[in-house]
Design a protein around this motif. Structure first.
Motif, PDB file in Angstrom:
ATOM      1  N   SER A 180     -31.662  18.562  71.078  1.00 53.78           N
ATOM      2  CA  SER A 180     -31.741  17.123  71.303  1.00 53.78           C
ATOM      3  C   SER A 180     -33.178  16.635  71.312  1.00 53.78           C
ATOM      4  N   LYS A 181     -34.110  17.424  71.770  1.00 51.11           N
ATOM      5  CA  LYS A 181     -35.517  17.017  71.792  1.00 51.11           C
ATOM      6  C   LYS A 181     -36.072  16.876  70.390  1.00 51.11           C
ATOM      7  N   LYS A 182     -35.677  17.724  69.455  1.00 49.48           N
ATOM      8  CA  LYS A 182     -36.169  17.633  68.089  1.00 49.48           C
ATOM      9  C   LYS A 182     -35.711  16.340  67.428  1.00 49.48           C
TER      10      LYS A 182
ATOM     11  N   ALA B  44     -25.771  26.665  82.463  1.00 51.37           N
ATOM     12  CA  ALA B  44     -27.233  26.576  82.463  1.00 51.37           C
ATOM     13  C   ALA B  44     -27.807  27.048  81.133  1.00 51.37           C
ATOM     14  N   MET B  45     -27.263  28.135  80.600  1.00 53.80           N
ATOM     15  CA  MET B  45     -27.752  28.626  79.305  1.00 53.80           C
ATOM     16  C   MET B  45     -27.389  27.660  78.178  1.00 53.80           C
ATOM     17  N   GLY B  46     -26.199  27.089  78.229  1.00 50.71           N
ATOM     18  CA  GLY B  46     -25.793  26.128  77.206  1.00 50.71           C
ATOM     19  C   GLY B  46     -26.605  24.846  77.272  1.00 50.71           C
ATOM     20  N   ALA B  47     -26.901  24.379  78.476  1.00 51.41           N
ATOM     21  CA  ALA B  47     -27.704  23.164  78.626  1.00 51.41           C
ATOM     22  C   ALA B  47     -29.119  23.383  78.119  1.00 51.41           C
ATOM     23  N   THR B  48     -29.662  24.569  78.350  1.00 47.56           N
ATOM     24  CA  THR B  48     -30.991  24.882  77.845  1.00 47.56           C
ATOM     25  C   THR B  48     -30.986  24.880  76.323  1.00 47.56           C
ATOM     26  N   SER B  49     -29.944  25.411  75.725  1.00 47.31           N
ATOM     27  CA  SER B  49     -29.849  25.430  74.262  1.00 47.31           C
ATOM     28  C   SER B  49     -29.702  24.022  73.704  1.00 47.31           C
ATOM     29  N   LEU B  50     -28.893  23.204  74.340  1.00 51.02           N
ATOM     30  CA  LEU B  50     -28.709  21.832  73.863  1.00 51.02           C
ATOM     31  C   LEU B  50     -29.978  21.010  73.984  1.00 51.02           C
TER      32      LEU B  50
ATOM     33  N   LYS C 182     -33.237  24.878  84.500  1.00 55.19           N
ATOM     34  CA  LYS C 182     -32.002  25.436  83.945  1.00 55.19           C
ATOM     35  C   LYS C 182     -32.201  26.896  83.554  1.00 55.19           C
ATOM     36  N   ARG C 183     -33.350  27.219  83.006  1.00 56.41           N
ATOM     37  CA  ARG C 183     -33.628  28.608  82.645  1.00 56.41           C
ATOM     38  C   ARG C 183     -33.746  29.485  83.880  1.00 56.41           C
ATOM     39  N   ILE C 184     -34.387  28.978  84.911  1.00 57.77           N
ATOM     40  CA  ILE C 184     -34.527  29.743  86.152  1.00 57.77           C
ATOM     41  C   ILE C 184     -33.159  30.017  86.762  1.00 57.77           C
ATOM     42  N   ILE C 185     -32.300  29.001  86.808  1.00 55.33           N
ATOM     43  CA  ILE C 185     -30.953  29.166  87.368  1.00 55.33           C
ATOM     44  C   ILE C 185     -30.153  30.159  86.536  1.00 55.33           C
ATOM     45  N   ALA C 186     -30.238  30.063  85.218  1.00 55.23           N
ATOM     46  CA  ALA C 186     -29.493  30.982  84.352  1.00 55.23           C
ATOM     47  C   ALA C 186     -29.959  32.423  84.548  1.00 55.23           C
ATOM     48  N   ILE C 187     -31.261  32.638  84.636  1.00 57.21           N
ATOM     49  CA  ILE C 187     -31.778  33.996  84.814  1.00 57.21           C
ATOM     50  C   ILE C 187     -31.410  34.539  86.185  1.00 57.21           C
ATOM     51  N   LEU C 188     -31.495  33.706  87.223  1.00 57.50           N
ATOM     52  CA  LEU C 188     -31.112  34.164  88.559  1.00 57.50           C
ATOM     53  C   LEU C 188     -29.627  34.510  88.640  1.00 57.50           C
ATOM     54  N   CYS C 189     -28.776  33.689  88.045  1.00 58.73           N
ATOM     55  CA  CYS C 189     -27.336  33.993  88.032  1.00 58.73           C
ATOM     56  C   CYS C 189     -27.067  35.290  87.284  1.00 58.73           C
ATOM     57  N   PHE C 190     -27.739  35.481  86.156  1.00 59.43           N
ATOM     58  CA  PHE C 190     -27.573  36.718  85.397  1.00 59.43           C
ATOM     59  C   PHE C 190     -28.002  37.925  86.215  1.00 59.43           C
TER      60      PHE C 190
END
Length: 84
Positions: A74-76, A64-70, A22-30
């Motif tokens: 959720s993991k915590k 992608a950025m929102g999913a990375t933040s969520l 998700k981070r890779i996709i967000a950075i590439l789109c940006f």
């Protein structure tokens, strides 16, 4: 040079150290959107990009950025319930 490699490795990794797609996709789109904007600013005779394509890239980037933040939040919660 080692510090730069470590920075990019940590930028593309999640909390566990594995690669976050998700981070890779967000950075590439940006990067694509930034390149298109800069190209459009300096090109006098270029054709406009299709607005639906640009809107789609913006939506993909935001999701992608929102999913990375969520995922971080959720993991915590899952870790705390497992420890109890």
């Amino acid at each position: 040079m080692k510090e730069i490699k470590e920075f990019f490795r940590s930028a593309f990794s999640d909390e566990r150290g594995s690669v976050s797609h998700k981070r890779i996709i967000a950075i590439l789109c940006f990067l694509v959107l930034s390149f298109a904007l800069i190209y459009k600013l300096f090109c006098e005779n270029c054709q406009d990009a299709d607005s639906t394509l640009v809107d789609g890239l913006i939506i993909i980037c935001c999701v992608a950025m929102g999913a990375t933040s969520l995922d971080k939040f959720s993991k915590k919660e899952n870790r705390q319930t497992e420890n109890e």
